[in-house]
Motif scaffolding. Structure first.
Motif, mmCIF file in Angstrom:
data_model
loop_
_atom_site.group_PDB
_atom_site.id
_atom_site.type_symbol
_atom_site.label_atom_id
_atom_site.label_comp_id
_atom_site.label_asym_id
_atom_site.label_seq_id
_atom_site.Cartn_x
_atom_site.Cartn_y
_atom_site.Cartn_z
ATOM 1 N N GLY A 102 4.780 -17.253 38.654
ATOM 2 C CA GLY A 102 5.122 -16.036 37.944
ATOM 3 C C GLY A 102 3.981 -15.533 37.089
ATOM 4 N N TYR A 103 4.247 -14.442 36.398
ATOM 5 C CA TYR A 103 3.253 -13.833 35.524
ATOM 6 C C TYR A 103 3.972 -13.090 34.417
ATOM 7 C CZ TYR A 103 4.389 -9.743 38.400
ATOM 8 O OH TYR A 103 5.052 -8.743 39.069
ATOM 9 N N GLY A 104 3.262 -12.854 33.338
ATOM 10 C CA GLY A 104 3.825 -12.110 32.223
ATOM 11 C C GLY A 104 2.836 -12.025 31.081
ATOM 12 N N PHE A 105 3.333 -11.566 29.948
ATOM 13 C CA PHE A 105 2.472 -11.437 28.783
ATOM 14 C C PHE A 105 3.323 -11.346 27.524
ATOM 15 C CE2 PHE A 105 2.675 -7.471 31.262
ATOM 16 C CZ PHE A 105 3.446 -6.673 30.431
ATOM 17 N N TYR A 106 2.661 -11.635 26.425
ATOM 18 C CA TYR A 106 3.278 -11.536 25.107
ATOM 19 C C TYR A 106 2.923 -10.191 24.506
ATOM 20 C CZ TYR A 106 4.366 -16.495 25.234
ATOM 21 O OH TYR A 106 4.887 -17.716 25.567
ATOM 22 N N LEU A 107 3.921 -9.518 23.950
ATOM 23 C CA LEU A 107 3.719 -8.211 23.331
ATOM 24 C C LEU A 107 3.953 -8.302 21.832
ATOM 25 C CD1 LEU A 107 5.659 -5.952 25.836
ATOM 26 C CD2 LEU A 107 3.190 -5.985 25.461
ATOM 27 N N GLN A 108 3.169 -7.568 21.081
ATOM 28 C CA GLN A 108 3.383 -7.457 19.648
ATOM 29 C C GLN A 108 4.335 -6.282 19.433
ATOM 30 O OE1 GLN A 108 -0.556 -7.160 18.009
ATOM 31 N NE2 GLN A 108 -1.001 -9.290 18.410
ATOM 32 N N ALA A 125 14.027 -5.988 36.761
ATOM 33 C CA ALA A 125 13.856 -7.367 37.224
ATOM 34 C C ALA A 125 13.090 -8.235 36.230
ATOM 35 C CB ALA A 125 13.135 -7.387 38.566
ATOM 36 N N ALA A 126 12.334 -7.614 35.347
ATOM 37 C CA ALA A 126 11.561 -8.373 34.367
ATOM 38 C C ALA A 126 12.496 -9.066 33.378
ATOM 39 C CB ALA A 126 10.605 -7.447 33.617
ATOM 40 N N GLN A 127 12.126 -10.286 33.027
ATOM 41 C CA GLN A 127 12.883 -11.041 32.037
ATOM 42 C C GLN A 127 12.215 -10.869 30.680
ATOM 43 O OE1 GLN A 127 14.043 -15.025 33.481
ATOM 44 N NE2 GLN A 127 13.156 -14.395 35.432
ATOM 45 N N VAL A 128 12.998 -10.911 29.631
ATOM 46 C CA VAL A 128 12.493 -10.677 28.280
ATOM 47 C C VAL A 128 13.017 -11.774 27.375
ATOM 48 C CG1 VAL A 128 12.429 -9.011 26.381
ATOM 49 C CG2 VAL A 128 12.564 -8.197 28.726
ATOM 50 N N ARG A 129 12.124 -12.291 26.538
ATOM 51 C CA ARG A 129 12.521 -13.343 25.594
ATOM 52 C C ARG A 129 11.907 -13.045 24.225
ATOM 53 N NH1 ARG A 129 11.062 -18.705 27.856
ATOM 54 N NH2 ARG A 129 12.918 -18.306 29.079
ATOM 55 N N ARG A 130 12.732 -13.087 23.196
ATOM 56 C CA ARG A 130 12.248 -12.902 21.819
ATOM 57 C C ARG A 130 11.589 -14.192 21.372
ATOM 58 N NH1 ARG A 130 14.320 -14.100 16.628
ATOM 59 N NH2 ARG A 130 13.670 -12.596 15.055
ATOM 60 N N ILE A 131 10.351 -14.096 20.906
ATOM 61 C CA ILE A 131 9.620 -15.255 20.422
ATOM 62 C C ILE A 131 9.657 -15.288 18.894
ATOM 63 C CG2 ILE A 131 7.380 -16.443 20.416
ATOM 64 C CD1 ILE A 131 8.816 -16.275 23.189
ATOM 65 N N GLU A 132 9.373 -14.169 18.289
ATOM 66 C CA GLU A 132 9.433 -13.963 16.840
ATOM 67 C C GLU A 132 9.968 -12.551 16.638
ATOM 68 O OE1 GLU A 132 5.600 -14.636 15.087
ATOM 69 O OE2 GLU A 132 5.502 -16.699 15.760
ATOM 70 N N TYR A 137 8.118 -11.886 24.788
ATOM 71 C CA TYR A 137 7.523 -12.360 26.034
ATOM 72 C C TYR A 137 8.225 -11.656 27.187
ATOM 73 C CZ TYR A 137 6.164 -15.735 29.692
ATOM 74 O OH TYR A 137 5.677 -16.328 30.830
ATOM 75 N N VAL A 138 7.458 -10.984 28.043
ATOM 76 C CA VAL A 138 7.975 -10.280 29.212
ATOM 77 C C VAL A 138 7.385 -10.969 30.439
ATOM 78 C CG1 VAL A 138 8.094 -8.071 30.410
ATOM 79 C CG2 VAL A 138 7.921 -8.119 27.932
ATOM 80 N N TYR A 139 8.239 -11.324 31.402
ATOM 81 C CA TYR A 139 7.704 -12.060 32.543
ATOM 82 C C TYR A 139 8.540 -11.863 33.811
ATOM 83 C CZ TYR A 139 11.353 -15.446 31.248
ATOM 84 O OH TYR A 139 12.552 -16.058 30.963
ATOM 85 N N CYS A 140 7.874 -12.152 34.912
ATOM 86 C CA CYS A 140 8.493 -12.167 36.221
ATOM 87 C C CYS A 140 8.287 -13.578 36.767
ATOM 88 C CB CYS A 140 7.809 -11.167 37.158
ATOM 89 S SG CYS A 140 7.961 -9.444 36.626
ATOM 90 N N GLU A 141 9.365 -14.224 37.162
ATOM 91 C CA GLU A 141 9.283 -15.596 37.656
ATOM 92 C C GLU A 141 9.937 -15.694 39.029
ATOM 93 O OE1 GLU A 141 11.081 -19.798 36.223
ATOM 94 O OE2 GLU A 141 9.933 -18.714 34.708
ATOM 95 N N PHE A 142 9.316 -16.487 39.904
ATOM 96 C CA PHE A 142 9.768 -16.635 41.275
ATOM 97 C C PHE A 142 9.837 -18.117 41.619
ATOM 98 C CE2 PHE A 142 6.691 -13.166 40.725
ATOM 99 C CZ PHE A 142 7.537 -12.086 40.856
ATOM 100 N N PRO A 143 10.528 -18.481 42.693
ATOM 101 C CA PRO A 143 10.506 -19.887 43.141
ATOM 102 C C PRO A 143 9.086 -20.292 43.500
ATOM 103 C CG PRO A 143 12.205 -18.628 44.300
ATOM 104 C CD PRO A 143 11.383 -17.638 43.526
#
Length: 146
Positions: A102-108, A125-132, A137-143
């Motif tokens: 997968g790939y992604g990046f951290y956004l401020q 399709a992008a997944q989003v996770r709150r870090i702070e 963190y926005v990412y795309c993950e695959f098998p």
């Protein structure tokens, strides 16, 4: 005299804007990891090799000092990814092969702003996770690739 000062200021600002790299069209998750990273490496927008390898194998790349990475005008911090491409990615030191790619990046930016932006461009399709509170963190993950 004012015109000269303005012209000098504009010329000084050109190198700053000339090195910006926009990731605006990358998070529909239709790209391969290679397709995502190749232009970043070619534009020297990220430092290679990875600056850090996470415990599960994700490779963390710093942006280069002379480039600004953005996602719809939000500042990108780290760029993250992994696939079994030995020229760019390093597996974890324990020798295990990650079971994902997968790939992604951290956004401020706060998660609500990121989610609204993704929804407005149809990147569902992008997944989003709150870090702070202001880091997402926005990412795309695959098998894992076989």
């Amino acid at each position: 005299m004012k015109t000269k000062t303005l012209l000098l200021a504009l010329c000084a600002a050109l190198p700053l804007t000339a090195h910006a790299y926009k990731l605006d069209r990358t998070m529909d998750c239709s790209m391969t990891v290679r397709d995502f990273f190749t232009p970043l490496v070619q534009a020297h927008a990220i430092q290679t090799p990875a600056s850090m390898i996470g415990p599960k194998g994700a490779n963390y790349f710093k942006k280069t000092s002379d480039n600004a990475l953005t996602f719809f005008n939000m500042t990108v911090g780290w760029v993250v990814g992994y696939t079994n491409e030995p020229l760019l990615f390093t597996p974890p030191s324990d020798g295990t092969i990650p079971n994902f790619q997968g790939y992604g990046f951290y956004l401020q930016a706060p998660i609500a702003e990121v989610q609204a932006t993704l929804a407005s461009v149809g990147a569902t399709a992008a997944q989003v996770r709150r870090i702070e509170p202001n880091v997402t963190y926005v990412y795309c993950e695959f098998p894992a690739a076989e």
